[in-house]
Write an enzyme that holds these catalytic residues in place. Structure first.
Site, PDB file in Angstrom:
ATOM      1  N   THR A  97      -4.151  -0.782  -7.214  1.00  0.00           N
ATOM      2  CA  THR A  97      -4.933   0.374  -7.632  1.00  0.00           C
ATOM      3  C   THR A  97      -4.114   1.644  -7.760  1.00  0.00           C
ATOM      4  O   THR A  97      -3.017   1.758  -7.203  1.00  0.00           O
ATOM      5  CB  THR A  97      -6.059   0.626  -6.583  1.00  0.00           C
ATOM      6  OG1 THR A  97      -6.960   1.615  -7.063  1.00  0.00           O
ATOM      7  CG2 THR A  97      -5.502   1.105  -5.243  1.00  0.00           C
ATOM      8  N   THR A 139      -9.859   0.282  -9.744  1.00  0.00           N
ATOM      9  CA  THR A 139      -8.900  -0.613  -9.105  1.00  0.00           C
ATOM     10  C   THR A 139      -8.985  -1.855  -9.949  1.00  0.00           C
ATOM     11  O   THR A 139      -9.882  -1.967 -10.781  1.00  0.00           O
ATOM     12  CB  THR A 139      -9.359  -0.886  -7.651  1.00  0.00           C
ATOM     13  OG1 THR A 139      -9.299   0.327  -6.932  1.00  0.00           O
ATOM     14  CG2 THR A 139      -8.540  -1.933  -6.934  1.00  0.00           C
ATOM     15  N   GLY A 199     -13.870   0.622  -4.640  1.00  0.00           N
ATOM     16  CA  GLY A 199     -13.847   1.480  -3.453  1.00  0.00           C
ATOM     17  C   GLY A 199     -14.478   0.755  -2.278  1.00  0.00           C
ATOM     18  O   GLY A 199     -14.259  -0.440  -2.066  1.00  0.00           O
ATOM     19  N   ARG A 211       0.843  -1.194   0.000  1.00  0.00           N
ATOM     20  CA  ARG A 211       0.000   0.000   0.000  1.00  0.00           C
ATOM     21  C   ARG A 211       0.884   1.252   0.000  1.00  0.00           C
ATOM     22  O   ARG A 211       1.935   1.273   0.661  1.00  0.00           O
ATOM     23  CB  ARG A 211      -0.839  -0.029   1.283  1.00  0.00           C
ATOM     24  CG  ARG A 211      -1.790   1.128   1.483  1.00  0.00           C
ATOM     25  CD  ARG A 211      -2.932   1.072   0.544  1.00  0.00           C
ATOM     26  NE  ARG A 211      -4.048   1.904   0.978  1.00  0.00           N
ATOM     27  CZ  ARG A 211      -5.050   2.208   0.169  1.00  0.00           C
ATOM     28  NH1 ARG A 211      -5.096   1.785  -1.080  1.00  0.00           N
ATOM     29  NH2 ARG A 211      -6.058   2.950   0.604  1.00  0.00           N
TER      30      ARG A 211
HETATM   31  O1  DON Z   1      -7.898   1.234  -1.451  1.00  0.00           O
HETATM   32  C1  DON Z   1      -9.077   1.471  -1.654  1.00  0.00           C
HETATM   33  O2  DON Z   1      -9.980   0.972  -1.024  1.00  0.00           O
HETATM   34  C2  DON Z   1      -9.472   2.375  -2.805  1.00  0.00           C
HETATM   35  N1  DON Z   1      -8.428   3.310  -3.094  1.00  0.00           N
HETATM   36  C3  DON Z   1      -9.802   1.543  -3.988  1.00  0.00           C
HETATM   37  C4  DON Z   1     -10.343   2.386  -5.112  1.00  0.00           C
HETATM   38  C5  DON Z   1     -11.199   1.607  -6.002  1.00  0.00           C
HETATM   39  O3  DON Z   1     -11.480   0.465  -5.791  1.00  0.00           O
HETATM   40  C6  DON Z   1     -11.741   2.297  -7.147  1.00  0.00           C
HETATM   41  N2  DON Z   1     -12.246   1.310  -8.104  1.00  0.00           N
HETATM   42  N3  DON Z   1     -13.052   0.892  -8.636  1.00  0.00           N
END
Ligand code: DON
Length: 572
Positions: free
Chosen positions: A397, A379, A472, A111
């Site tokens: 992501t 992502t 997300g 991360r």
């Molecule tokens: O780490 C996370 O939870 C978010 N930054 C992920 C973002 C995300 O999944 C957007 N996609 N569809």
């Protein structure tokens, strides 16, 4: 038109399969082709990823004798080229590995981190997140290298090379990528992004067009030859820091020097006879999933039926409670202390007793205090299993689609805007879904809370289900739905992935349901409404590229977007 496009896609995927997966059995190929590459089965290995080229690269590595980690690394680098909205070297993510030898699964946390100069109130004024200021210290290259150091069996350069070739020689884009690039290039305010990802003659991309990413190819070449030094030091690092200084970003050489990926112990819990492994902090995924599955296990949902009002009411109430606890407690465990009881069976049991089986609970009565009345998505997840049964579940992501849209000038890669995952307005928690609780507030070197939930379910010590998703905060609920569909309701991988999903996140006080507009679910939606649930339709939720291992057969089920299941289908 639609038929023509579909045929073209099938033809393109078929061609890749022929070129890149030699020795394909004709019967298996036919099945692959007919399914438009969404389904595949094999005894030899499987890669399921959003991009056909990415999946084919991973399948080729398996074919060459690489293991699941080798294939995952090669797929991740390939997606940084062919799926630029989320595949990356300028972002971060998580890799969960289930070894084939009965050893414990491990989790690699790559991360992004907050730069050293970060401050608690740096985002208090809000505003656009598509800029240099939201870039966190990238973790992907260190994460993939760490996975390689622990489990890799083929040479590192061999795993990066396919991505170098895709970037330097170019690749043919499918309609989904063409449409996405046309939209972003038109709307982006970043000149380098427009130059690198726009069509040179200024016209629109279309399916079948070839895109060459020269600078990205050169950066990947440095990574292939120099490993992490090819990204965190030397030319790439110099260009990255120069880009940051020019655009008002915070990442400096000292941040790159200090960044390390970490090996962590996955969250582990039992669901009936299954062992579920999932993402620990700084992801909220595993802890939240453990609560939702734990609550569900208290009820005999199978006998109630997957689409009964009772089952869906219980699932929504489980989501509501687990997300309230997420808002209250979860963040980077290197910085804050997270209560251990959150993943215990007794806590799940207690939470289940707080559910009124006739009425929706008011979210106001749960979780942190609401402090204020009056808050894009991209992502990607891929799953890999090799011939020995080693499994990899990887979600990574750039945060938003194409991240910050900052392309490092001269190095050709896109930087994340992951800093937006911190609680930007300390103290402000509202009913629209903004969370300002103390745990996830910005601090130098802290990892921002994530919802990414790469998950592997084990059965008798062997990987049985490999799944995960983008989306997300909806990610955890997507994984919850897919996993429950298989473990509780006995669905096949395809059925579990295709079944409409639900999402409730404590606040906003609403349930988004992919089936809400379908006549088949009219009674369910009406009855949930009568219990006090605010059910709304949603176009889509997630992209759960999943593998199930049943009786020694690897069954790949790509999701409904443009995912591809590439099986290794040599003679069996
Ligand atoms: O780490 C996370 O939870 C978010 N930054 C992920 C973002 C995300 O999944 C957007 N996609 N569809």
């Amino acid at each position: 038109m639609l038929i023509r496009r579909t045929l073209k896609k099938v033809a393109i995927v078929g061609l890749f399969a022929l070129l890149l997966v030699p020795g394909l059995e004709s019967q298996a190929y036919a099945q692959h082709e007919l399914a438009g590459s969404r389904d595949a089965s094999s005894k030899q290995g499987m890669v399921v990823a959003v991009s056909p080229d990415g999946a084919a690269v991973g399948a080729k590595i398996l074919k060459q004798g690489g293991n699941a980690v080798d294939a995952a690394i090669a797929t991740a680098f390939a997606l940084a080229v062919t799926h630029p909205s989320a595949g990356n070297i300028g972002g971060g993510g998580f890799m969960l590995i289930h070894p084939s030898d009965g050893g414990p699964p491990i989790f690699i946390d790559y991360r992004e981190k907050a730069p050293l100069s970060s401050t608690r109130d740096m985002y208090i004024d809000g505003g656009s997140r598509k800029n240099h200021r939201y870039v966190g210290v990238p973790g992907t290259v260190r994460g993939l290298k760490l996975a390689h150091e622990i489990y890799g069996s083929l040479e590192w350069s061999k795993l990066v090379e396919p991505a170098v070739r895709l970037a330097k020689d170019g690749f043919s884009m499918h309609a989904g990528l063409a449409g996405s690039l046309n939209f972003e290039v038109k709307n982006s305010i970043n000149d380098e992004f427009k130059r690198v990802y726009g069509k040179a003659d200024g016209t629109q991309w279309k399916s079948g067009d070839r895109i060459v990413l020269k600078d990205l190819g050169a950066t990947l070449d440095r990574i292939a030859k120099q490993g992490t030094k090819g990204f965190y030091q030397g030319e790439t690092a110099r260009l990255l820091v120069e880009e940051m200084k020019k655009g008002g970003g915070y990442v400096r050489q000292a941040d790159l020097d200090k960044y390390r990926a970490r090996v962590r112990t996955p969250i582990r819990f039992k669901y009936r006879e299954y062992d579920v492994y999932s993402a620990p902090p700084p992801s909220s995924g595993g802890i939240t999933l453990a609560q939702m599955m734990g609550i569900s296990e208290q009820f005999d949902l199978k006998s109630k039926g997957r689409w009964s009002t009772e089952t869906n009411h219980i699932m929504i109430e489980a989501m509501r409670r687990a997300y309230a606890n997420r808002a209250m407690y979860l963040a980077d465990a290197d910085f804050v202390s997270i209560p251990k009881y959150l993943t215990t069976k007794s806590f799940a049991k207690y939470l289940s007793t707080t559910i009124d089986l006739k009425r929706a609970t008011k979210s106001d009565s749960l979780g942190p205090r609401i402090t204020e009345e009056p808050e894009s998505k991209e992502t990607t997840h891929f799953s890999v299993v090799d011939k020995n049964g080693m499994a990899v579940s990887n979600t990574y992501t750039l945060e938003a689609a194409y991240g910050s849209e900052v392309v490092v000038r001269g190095a050709g890669f896109i930087l994340n805007n992951e800093m937006g995952d911190f609680n930007g307005k300390p103290g402000v928690t509202n009913r629209r879904g903004r969370i300002g609780t103390p745990a996830n507030i910005v601090e130098p070197e802290k990892r921002m809370l994530s919802s990414m939930t790469p998950t592997i379910v084990g059965k008798n010590g062997k990987a049985y289900l490999v799944t995960g998703s983008p989306g997300g905060r909806t990610i955890i609920n997507t994984v919850f739905c897919v996993t429950l569909n298989v473990l509780e309701f006995g669905m096949s991988a395809r059925e579990a992935v295709d079944a409409p999903r639900m999402d409730h996140e404590w606040f906003p006080e609403r349930v988004r349901f992919m089936g809400a507009d379908k006549p088949r679910f009219a009674t369910l939606v009406k009855e949930l409404g009568a219990m006090g649930h605010n059910v709304q339709d949603t176009n889509g939720q997630g992209d759960a590229n999943t593998i199930m291992i049943k009786d020694g057969i690897y069954i790949g089920a790509a999701d409904y977007r443009y995912g591809a299941a590439a099986g290794v289908m040599g003679r069996q």
